[in-house]
Design a protein around this motif. Sequence first.
Motif, PDB file in Angstrom:
ATOM      1  N   ASP A  92       0.839  -1.203   0.000  1.00 43.22           N
ATOM      2  CA  ASP A  92       0.000   0.000   0.000  1.00 43.22           C
ATOM      3  C   ASP A  92       0.879   1.261   0.000  1.00 43.22           C
ATOM      4  OD1 ASP A  92      -2.190  -1.630   0.051  1.00 43.22           O
ATOM      5  OD2 ASP A  92      -2.674  -1.320   2.159  1.00 43.22           O
ATOM      6  N   GLU A  93       1.987   1.200   0.718  1.00 44.97           N
ATOM      7  CA  GLU A  93       2.889   2.360   0.753  1.00 44.97           C
ATOM      8  C   GLU A  93       3.485   2.636  -0.630  1.00 44.97           C
ATOM      9  OE1 GLU A  93       4.275   1.890   5.414  1.00 44.97           O
ATOM     10  OE2 GLU A  93       5.712   1.413   3.825  1.00 44.97           O
ATOM     11  N   MET A  94       3.859   1.566  -1.320  1.00 46.87           N
ATOM     12  CA  MET A  94       4.415   1.761  -2.675  1.00 46.87           C
ATOM     13  C   MET A  94       3.368   2.406  -3.572  1.00 46.87           C
ATOM     14  SD  MET A  94       6.849  -1.522  -3.584  1.00 46.87           S
ATOM     15  CE  MET A  94       5.954  -2.923  -2.979  1.00 46.87           C
ATOM     16  N   ARG A  95       2.136   1.879  -3.494  1.00 44.02           N
ATOM     17  CA  ARG A  95       1.075   2.418  -4.359  1.00 44.02           C
ATOM     18  C   ARG A  95       0.800   3.884  -4.025  1.00 44.02           C
ATOM     19  NH1 ARG A  95      -2.529  -1.011  -3.088  1.00 44.02           N
ATOM     20  NH2 ARG A  95      -3.837   0.282  -1.771  1.00 44.02           N
ATOM     21  N   ALA A  96       0.793   4.210  -2.725  1.00 43.36           N
ATOM     22  CA  ALA A  96       0.509   5.586  -2.321  1.00 43.36           C
ATOM     23  C   ALA A  96       1.628   6.529  -2.762  1.00 43.36           C
ATOM     24  CB  ALA A  96       0.324   5.646  -0.806  1.00 43.36           C
ATOM     25  N   ARG A  97       2.874   6.067  -2.677  1.00 42.73           N
ATOM     26  CA  ARG A  97       3.979   6.945  -3.097  1.00 42.73           C
ATOM     27  C   ARG A  97       3.885   7.239  -4.597  1.00 42.73           C
ATOM     28  NH1 ARG A  97       8.768   8.645  -4.653  1.00 42.73           N
ATOM     29  NH2 ARG A  97       9.233   6.989  -6.133  1.00 42.73           N
ATOM     30  N   ILE A  98       3.560   6.216  -5.373  1.00 41.42           N
ATOM     31  CA  ILE A  98       3.432   6.428  -6.820  1.00 41.42           C
ATOM     32  C   ILE A  98       2.308   7.429  -7.108  1.00 41.42           C
ATOM     33  CG2 ILE A  98       2.888   5.327  -9.031  1.00 41.42           C
ATOM     34  CD1 ILE A  98       4.113   2.734  -7.885  1.00 41.42           C
ATOM     35  N   ALA A  99       1.186   7.263  -6.391  1.00 40.24           N
ATOM     36  CA  ALA A  99       0.053   8.187  -6.603  1.00 40.24           C
ATOM     37  C   ALA A  99       0.484   9.614  -6.270  1.00 40.24           C
ATOM     38  CB  ALA A  99      -1.138   7.764  -5.744  1.00 40.24           C
ATOM     39  N   GLY A 100       1.252   9.765  -5.201  1.00 38.29           N
ATOM     40  CA  GLY A 100       1.738  11.097  -4.824  1.00 38.29           C
ATOM     41  C   GLY A 100       2.632  11.683  -5.899  1.00 38.29           C
ATOM     42  N   MET A 101       3.465  10.854  -6.511  1.00 38.22           N
ATOM     43  CA  MET A 101       4.372  11.358  -7.554  1.00 38.22           C
ATOM     44  C   MET A 101       3.610  11.709  -8.832  1.00 38.22           C
ATOM     45  SD  MET A 101       6.984  11.653  -5.780  1.00 38.22           S
ATOM     46  CE  MET A 101       7.760  12.645  -7.032  1.00 38.22           C
ATOM     47  N   ARG A 102       2.473  11.054  -9.055  1.00 36.31           N
ATOM     48  CA  ARG A 102       1.636  11.454 -10.214  1.00 36.31           C
ATOM     49  C   ARG A 102       1.183  12.914 -10.046  1.00 36.31           C
ATOM     50  NH1 ARG A 102       0.082   7.764 -13.774  1.00 36.31           N
ATOM     51  NH2 ARG A 102       0.351   5.605 -13.160  1.00 36.31           N
TER      52      ARG A 102
END
Length: 390
Positions: free
Chosen positions: A306-316
């Motif tokens: 979940d942390e990986m997915r959230a970080r990617i969303a933040g970078m979008r």
Amino acid sequence: MPAAAADPILGLTDAFRADARTGKVNLSVGVYQDAEGASPVLATVKAAERLILSGESTKAYLPISGDGAYTREAARLVFGDALTESGRIASVHTPGGTGALRLAGEFARHVLGVKQVWLSQPTWPNHQGIFGAVGLEAKGYPYYDATAKNVNFAGMRAALEGASPGDAVLLHACCHNPSGADLDTDQWSALAGILGERRLLPIVDFAYQGFGDGLETDAQGVRVLTEAGLEVIVCSSFSKNFGLYRERVGVLSLLAQNADDAARVMGQAKALIRTNFSNPPAHGGAIVSTILLSDELRARWIVELDEMRARIAGMRFALVDGLRAAGATQDFSFLLEQKGMFSFSGLTPEQVKILREAHAVYIVGNGRINVAGLTPANVSGVCAAIAAVL
Ligand code: LMR
């Protein structure tokens, strides 16, 4: 012999490594990086490895199909409990998702006699190579509408309605690579109808489970196909969601109509494996099964995912904001709708070339950006470089 062309994705990483410029950024290959730009081993993977090291008692061969605990838990992630316990699934350990695709292609071509496989336009470039290597003829179905920045489902439907009975259709379960544009549930249902009516064989590439909306939600497309009663072949990869890239951990799962068929499917899959890599390596599969079979490690792994997915969303968001701040006048908000590691930027091959040569920013020639390679430290420089080539 003529020189071989460099791989369109991994070849770029070779070129990146050879690039002496400081400040270079590699946004080509789909490898997750944290906010510091590192690709560390997950803490749950390290914990599982400690358990494996202390408990390991032999290096004797695994069965041809791999460790049953691993392949069963891998199938459970894809199909859920009921089908996994039904006896209808033959699942085998393959060297990565690529190994699963190759074996799926061999099974389709040499066991089932399939002649043509339909690939989305665009798709992961290696799909063409893998299926071509086993003697399948690749056909294309329209998928991504570059103007509407979304799935061209009408085009996809029309193409597949013209496919010949017995053809295979390669589908991306979630986080379509490279576009990040996924089918919605209604589209999966309509697709299931076409596949059933036309008697087409779905081969599903499932490399990003957990990177779209979460483990269960990302499996919904496959579940729609199975609930429609179709036989389905699924190629799972644990490179991304367990960060096990170099361990080559994949699973090929073939869902048959009944347990008797599944047993024969398993026999054929094992015969193909025996003449290819004989039997799989143990370590990566042991990591995955150790984590999935431990309530505590599994819960901690889901948090890491979940942390990986959230970080990617933040970078979008940072990418879209950064492009605006860098003076790009186009509307890039469509990047926020895309799922998974990648953003399909719409940059042309010429712009991609200038990005690499003048700005040391490496993205794939079709305009695909690995958002998981953006960090708070590099994103504004990347945005300035993109704005300069627009
Ligand atoms: C990618 O698309 O970047 C990954 O799937 C890695 C690969 O093997 O190409």
